[in-house]
Design a protein around this motif. Sequence first.
Motif, short mmCIF file in Angstrom:
data_model
loop_
_atom_site.label_atom_id
_atom_site.label_comp_id
_atom_site.label_asym_id
_atom_site.label_seq_id
_atom_site.Cartn_x
_atom_site.Cartn_y
_atom_site.Cartn_z
N VAL A 1 -4.25 -7.44 2.07
CA VAL A 1 -4.37 -6.42 1.32
C VAL A 1 -5.61 -6.80 0.48
CG1 VAL A 1 -3.38 -5.22 -0.85
CG2 VAL A 1 -1.91 -5.87 1.07
N THR B 1 1.74 2.02 -3.79
CA THR B 1 2.81 1.07 -3.24
C THR B 1 4.43 1.26 -3.91
OG1 THR B 1 3.21 -1.46 -2.78
CG2 THR B 1 2.98 -0.66 -5.08
N VAL C 1 -5.96 -2.07 3.04
CA VAL C 1 -5.29 -2.99 4.03
C VAL C 1 -6.07 -3.23 5.12
CG1 VAL C 1 -3.14 -3.19 5.62
CG2 VAL C 1 -2.67 -2.23 3.33
N LEU D 1 3.09 -0.10 1.46
CA LEU D 1 4.05 -1.36 1.51
C LEU D 1 5.12 -0.99 0.62
CD1 LEU D 1 1.18 -2.44 2.07
CD2 LEU D 1 1.79 -4.51 0.99
N TYR E 1 8.22 -3.08 -1.52
CA TYR E 1 8.60 -4.20 -1.85
C TYR E 1 10.11 -4.08 -2.32
CZ TYR E 1 3.83 -5.96 -2.49
OH TYR E 1 2.64 -6.45 -2.01
N LEU F 1 9.97 -7.43 2.53
CA LEU F 1 8.56 -6.61 2.51
C LEU F 1 8.02 -5.68 3.67
CD1 LEU F 1 5.85 -5.77 1.19
CD2 LEU F 1 4.84 -7.84 1.58
N SER G 1 5.20 -4.15 5.55
CA SER G 1 3.73 -4.26 5.49
C SER G 1 3.05 -3.65 6.99
CB SER G 1 3.07 -5.49 4.67
OG SER G 1 1.69 -5.45 4.64
#
Length: 391
Positions: free
Chosen positions: A47, A75, A99, A199, A201, A210, A212
């Motif tokens: 990132v 996010t 990303v 993403l 979290y 996570l 991603s």
Amino acid sequence: MRTQVAIIGAGPAGLFLGHLLKQAGVDAVILERKDRDYVEGRVRAGVLEQITVDLMERLGLGERMRREGLVHGGTNLASDGEVFRIDMAELTGGSTVMVYGQQEVMKDLFDAAEARGVNIVFDADQVRPHDIDTDKPYVTWRKDGVEQRLDCDFIAGCDGYHGVSRAAIPADVLKTFERVYPFGWLGILTEAPPCDHELIYSNHERGFALASMRSPTRSRYYLQCSLDDRIEDWPDERFWDEISIRLGPDAASRIVRAPSFEKSIAPLRSFVTEPMRHGRLFLAGDAAHIVPPTGAKGMNLAVSDVVMLSEALSEYFQEGSAAGIDGYSARALARVWKAERFSWWFTSLTHRFPDRDGFDRKMQIAELDYIKGSRAAQVTLAENYVGLPLV
């Protein structure tokens, strides 16, 4: 051999600094202990803050990044499977993150270095800085069994946490600050589309997770795990079962359970050393500080360090002013500590700590609920996530 700046380490900090100095007309030589394939092949963060994206463009390295990178304007945070989105672009006046894997950044940097004549010495063994307290520092190393010496005006230690540069600063000068976290991240890479376009979290009662990605067809997932865990304890089937629970049913329904082709466990720590300059030696990147991967600040902090350092060195060689090099450590550390604060806070918010009880868990849930309903809290999170400006 002689140069103006000897750079120890050809990771992100060293390579970005080499390109910046080349652009400014300052002579530099980069010394790297390993070969290019090893350095480029290390799996790291993916990132990029706006400052890193802007630097890639400034160096003329943005073409492939623009073509293959994924721009994220937001996010997601999850609490026990309930997901809400932070609209970073709207909250920060248009700032986003990109990303684009560190391996891809390194490939772009190495390819351009070769084309532009950025001087890199690979397989430089036993690198050592000398006489950093004098106005005639130098660096030695061995290559093919032969001792080599590089005289210089300054040395930039960009050789990471385990490198030799920080160790060259006298112990009575160096102060270190550290927080070791009682868990690690189990990460996998898989050739499959990610479960979300941004993403996620997740704070779950079973631990952090996570979701991603590295590309539209390559996913990167992480689970909080015990430091006693081994990779062998986590076959793919167990990993997919666990991350599906922690991410919640909505995200889990979109997970493609493809075989993993890379799997690793990384411990988490916060680490800062002060000062970041002693005599003619400067520290940058992981040689001076480590952040937990929560919030993706590691490589981005290295970039902000070397932008500041390149400005200071260019000012010295072009204008004869020492103001920039004298102020480098304080300027860099001001941003480092803010990034450390954010990474520590974000880690504390999203992970389960073994020594914390039900009260602490309720505090996490209350804070996540507050962020969900507070624009002010979301602005604070967003502006730290996309990266604070250089000052």
